[in-house]
Design an enzyme around this catalytic site. Sequence first.
Site, PDB file in Angstrom:
ATOM      1  N   GLU A  97       0.832  -1.217   0.000  1.00 59.44           N
ATOM      2  CA  GLU A  97       0.000   0.000   0.000  1.00 59.44           C
ATOM      3  C   GLU A  97       0.862   1.261   0.000  1.00 59.44           C
ATOM      4  O   GLU A  97       0.705   2.144   0.854  1.00 59.44           O
ATOM      5  CB  GLU A  97      -0.968  -0.016   1.184  1.00 59.44           C
ATOM      6  CG  GLU A  97      -2.025  -1.093   1.052  1.00 59.44           C
ATOM      7  CD  GLU A  97      -3.129  -1.024   2.098  1.00 59.44           C
ATOM      8  OE1 GLU A  97      -2.910  -0.404   3.159  1.00 59.44           O
ATOM      9  OE2 GLU A  97      -4.204  -1.589   1.865  1.00 59.44           O
TER      10      GLU A  97
ATOM     11  N   GLU B 217      -5.588  -8.251  -1.135  1.00 56.57           N
ATOM     12  CA  GLU B 217      -6.294  -8.026   0.132  1.00 56.57           C
ATOM     13  C   GLU B 217      -7.723  -7.620  -0.139  1.00 56.57           C
ATOM     14  O   GLU B 217      -7.969  -6.754  -0.991  1.00 56.57           O
ATOM     15  CB  GLU B 217      -5.657  -6.888   0.950  1.00 56.57           C
ATOM     16  CG  GLU B 217      -4.396  -7.261   1.660  1.00 56.57           C
ATOM     17  CD  GLU B 217      -3.878  -6.133   2.544  1.00 56.57           C
ATOM     18  OE1 GLU B 217      -4.700  -5.392   3.141  1.00 56.57           O
ATOM     19  OE2 GLU B 217      -2.655  -5.996   2.624  1.00 56.57           O
TER      20      GLU B 217
HETATM   21  C1  BG6 Z   1      -4.393  -2.805   4.793  1.00 57.85           C
HETATM   22  C2  BG6 Z   1      -3.086  -3.364   5.243  1.00 57.85           C
HETATM   23  O1  BG6 Z   1      -4.318  -1.429   4.964  1.00 57.85           O
HETATM   24  O2  BG6 Z   1      -5.557  -3.116   5.466  1.00 57.85           O
HETATM   25  C3  BG6 Z   1      -3.174  -4.423   6.312  1.00 57.85           C
HETATM   26  O3  BG6 Z   1      -2.284  -3.785   4.175  1.00 57.85           O
HETATM   27  C4  BG6 Z   1      -4.293  -4.087   7.264  1.00 57.85           C
HETATM   28  O4  BG6 Z   1      -1.921  -4.498   6.946  1.00 57.85           O
HETATM   29  C5  BG6 Z   1      -5.604  -4.118   6.473  1.00 57.85           C
HETATM   30  O5  BG6 Z   1      -4.372  -4.917   8.369  1.00 57.85           O
HETATM   31  C6  BG6 Z   1      -6.834  -3.869   7.316  1.00 57.85           C
HETATM   32  O6  BG6 Z   1      -6.663  -2.719   8.085  1.00 57.85           O
HETATM   33  P1  BG6 Z   1      -6.920  -2.740   9.654  1.00 57.85           P
HETATM   34  O7  BG6 Z   1      -6.535  -1.402  10.123  1.00 57.85           O
HETATM   35  O8  BG6 Z   1      -8.356  -3.035   9.817  1.00 57.85           O
HETATM   36  O9  BG6 Z   1      -6.054  -3.835  10.198  1.00 57.85           O
END
Ligand code: BG6
Length: 476
Positions: A175, A375
């Site tokens: 990211e 993701e």
């Molecule tokens: C993304 C990241 O921003 O979202 C992850 O690559 C992160 O590392 C995921 O965990 C979800 O965000 P959060 O803040 O809910 O853990």
Amino acid sequence: MAMKENFLWGGAVAAHQVEGACQAGGKGLSIADVMTAGSRTKAREITDGIVEGKYYPNHEGIRFYDFYKEDIALFAEMGFKCFRTSIAWSRIFPNGDEETPNEEGLRFYDALFDELLSHGMEPVVTLSHFEMPFGLVKKYRGWRSREMIGFFVRFAETVMERYRDKVKYWMTFNEINNQMILSNGIYAFTNSGILFEEGEDRLKTVYQAAHYEFVASAMTVKLGHEINPEFKIGCMAAATPVYPRTCNPDDVLLAMEEDRKNLFFTDVHARGRYPSYVKMDWERRGYVFDITPEDLAAMEQGCVDFIGFSYYLSSVMSADPKVEKLGDDLAASLDAVENPYLEMTPWGWTIDPKGLRYVLNQYYDRYQLPLFVVENGFGYEDRLEDGQIHDGNRIEYLGNHIRQMVMAVDEDGVDLLGYTVWGCIDPVSFGTGEMRKRYGFIYVDKDDEGNGSYRRIRKDSFYWYRDVIARNGVDV
Ligand code: BG6
């Protein structure tokens, strides 16, 4: 129709959010190790080293370092074709600027990748996922310094050489575009190890850091292809489609501008040069950067093989000052406004499955490169009832997204390598440091204060996703 035969269904985590063992096996302190727990309303604190009496949830993570074999067996039970994780840079180079790597750290990832391969799972590896040795922050002020390029490339070369026959899919910076969210200093720290100073021009600082990262990423792509021509090396961006609130051209242009803050990063990775809209912006602002002709040549020679991206939410822009802004949110741009057509998670993230189809098309139209959804996931406070977790809302969320993704492939012709669900086993939340914001198919018995047995429990979604993979995405 189904996805192609070798489609990479799987799950994703990051080293610092799961491994724990923060000082085991010669590991050095990383930037994730100096971040305390926060919450939906309270930002995580960044401390100068470890301060006694404070709670740091990443120190223990979910003890994946100890339990990885059991956890991988559970992923195999779901039929994962791949598993995305990152290599903790500080396990390999504890302070970041050593000449030689830490053999014990390298051995851990040998064992981890061997375990995945023995289950027929393809490792997908991020080199820097919101993590770098804290020593590099203290001594070099993170990616403010050009010297970081050399340290990163040495790290990348070391692990790419070591795992040349075990890992085929790599990504450079997780990211990387997050640091454009300037209002909240956490992103500049987690992306680039930068602590903003009072009154500094944050945008300028971030542009310079990003430049060094682009050069490091491009050098890594070139080097990786020399190490093993079979490597597929991608970038990784947070995809957030930006919609205009109305058809008023002012809204449309504002949305386009906001979108470019994200697209800028994939543009550079995919094309190997700076887009004109950014160069014009620098000129207007009077920015002059440390960019050498050698840097520009390196960038041209290191274009990525694929675009990896995360997708969670979309945002909306309005040029009308009367429309109320959402304000300072951990996830959204300061200028974003509400989308009346979408619901939100309890953490304020809009739920927009069609946005995934939109962004898949946007990237594919723009770059004509293979894409990889590395993701996508639903953070929610799951309830343990009689030893079970009935996470129907996660099933609904993921099902809706997967259907849109299948449409992008089947009906729009997008070339997609795979899909890995974020936090396939409950990780520590990156943004808040909470455990209660759970993402997994597998529940981990640990709470926000670090109490719990760390026992793993299959949720309803575990069996559902096993079925999705078995049917290769048909009739989800
Ligand atoms: C993304 C990241 O921003 O979202 C992850 O690559 C992160 O590392 C995921 O965990 C979800 O965000 P959060 O803040 O809910 O853990």
